[in-house]
Design an enzyme around this catalytic site. Structure first.
Site, short mmCIF file in Angstrom:
data_model
loop_
_atom_site.label_atom_id
_atom_site.label_comp_id
_atom_site.label_asym_id
_atom_site.label_seq_id
_atom_site.Cartn_x
_atom_site.Cartn_y
_atom_site.Cartn_z
N ASP A 1 1.01 -4.72 6.27
CA ASP A 1 -0.19 -4.99 5.48
C ASP A 1 -0.41 -3.89 4.44
O ASP A 1 -0.05 -2.73 4.66
CB ASP A 1 -1.40 -5.06 6.43
CG ASP A 1 -2.60 -5.73 5.77
OD1 ASP A 1 -2.44 -6.31 4.68
OD2 ASP A 1 -3.69 -5.66 6.36
N HIS B 1 4.54 -5.77 -3.28
CA HIS B 1 5.46 -6.54 -2.44
C HIS B 1 6.90 -6.07 -2.66
O HIS B 1 7.69 -5.97 -1.72
CB HIS B 1 5.34 -8.04 -2.74
CG HIS B 1 3.98 -8.61 -2.41
ND1 HIS B 1 3.33 -8.33 -1.24
CD2 HIS B 1 3.16 -9.45 -3.11
CE1 HIS B 1 2.15 -8.97 -1.23
NE2 HIS B 1 2.03 -9.64 -2.35
N LEU C 1 20.91 -5.03 16.75
CA LEU C 1 19.48 -5.29 16.55
C LEU C 1 19.24 -6.77 16.22
O LEU C 1 19.98 -7.35 15.43
CB LEU C 1 18.98 -4.43 15.38
CG LEU C 1 17.58 -4.74 14.86
CD1 LEU C 1 16.52 -4.24 15.83
CD2 LEU C 1 17.37 -4.13 13.47
#
Ligand code: FPP
Length: 246
Positions: free
Chosen positions: A18, A35, A129
């Site tokens: 956020d 962004h 991962l």
């Protein structure tokens, strides 16, 4: 009673990224720049997660509510996600990263869904991962979809009402087969879950950090993991040490 447990590594870390907009605003830049910078933080975070040995990293990339943003911002976010997959998939694959996508796949237009599926298919057999991308994701929608799948099985006579329990519902979630998140991090100082992994985060440790997502660095991430290591997790039970002395 203070319980000092040895540092533990979370197996699954989930992050609400956020503050991109505010990061940009603070600098007099358009939101989209926030962004863009956020994607760099994504790359670094994936790298660190792999290096320290986290098994699952879930990133909230686009919520089912984010469609209500201005069209230009939505299209920019789509563009960034698509560019990330196009540019980084080969490298992630070579680093043994497995990609999984959670969220609703209904009514998605354009080439975003084929790209996400390609990322999943290409990396399906990787054992390092697991990078979980939450896209068009909303926890209530996910739980409702899981309930609907159980209802269909019930109506078809494949299961009985008695067989519907937490384990059965869990199996129908997008996250099936993944461990629940141990640690949920939200950046930007906001302290809420915003419809993210509501079922799976039942016993997760929550950590709210003040940095905006583009400022989330290797150091911030490692400090968060260390903080998690000092938390006392009881899963509704009692700490064995505390129980022994009481
Ligand atoms: C929240 O910031 C962030 C998002 C809604 C999108 C997160 C997306 C990325 C970092 C880029 C694409 C993702 C990947 C996995 C490559 P906000 O816009 O809500 O910030 P604000 O609260 O300050 O307005």
């Amino acid at each position: 009673m203070i319980n000092r447990q040895p540092a533990r590594l979370p197996q699954h870390v989930a992050i609400i990224m956020d503050g991109n907009g505010r990061w940009a605003q603070q600098r007099g830049l358009p939101r989209t720049m926030g962004h863009r910078k956020g994607v760099e933080a994504v790359r670094e975070t994936v790298r660190v997660a792999g290096e320290v040995g986290i098994s699952y990293l879930t990133l909230f990339a686009f919520s089912s509510e984010n469609w209500s943003r201005p069209e230009t911002e939505v299209s920019d976010l789509m563009g960034l996600l698509k560019a990330f997959i196009r540019r980084d998939l080969a490298e992630l694959h070579s680093e043994n990263v497995r990609i999984r996508v959670i969220g609703s796949r209904e009514n998605l237009r354009g080439d975003i869904l084929p790209l996400l599926i390609e990322a999943e298919d290409t990396t399906r057999h990787n054992s390092g991962l697991t990078l979980v991308i939450a896209f068009n994701y909303g926890a209530r929608d996910e739980i409702a979809r899981a309930a609907r799948k159980l209802a269909v099985k019930l109506a078809a006579g494949e299961i009985s009402a008695q067989q519907i329990d937490a384990v059965a519902l869990d199996r129908e979630l997008d996250t099936f087969g993944m461990p629940d998140p141990d640690l949920v991090i939200r950046t930007s100082g906001e302290e809420r879950l915003s419809n993210f992994l509501l079922w799976q985060a039942a016993y997760a440790e929550l950590l709210f950090v003040p940095e905006y997502w583009p400022d989330f660095t290797r150091e911030t991430f490692i400090a968060a993991i260390e903080k998690y290591g000092r938390r006392d997790r009881r899963f509704g039970g009692v700490n064995p040490v505390a129980a022994a002395v009481s």
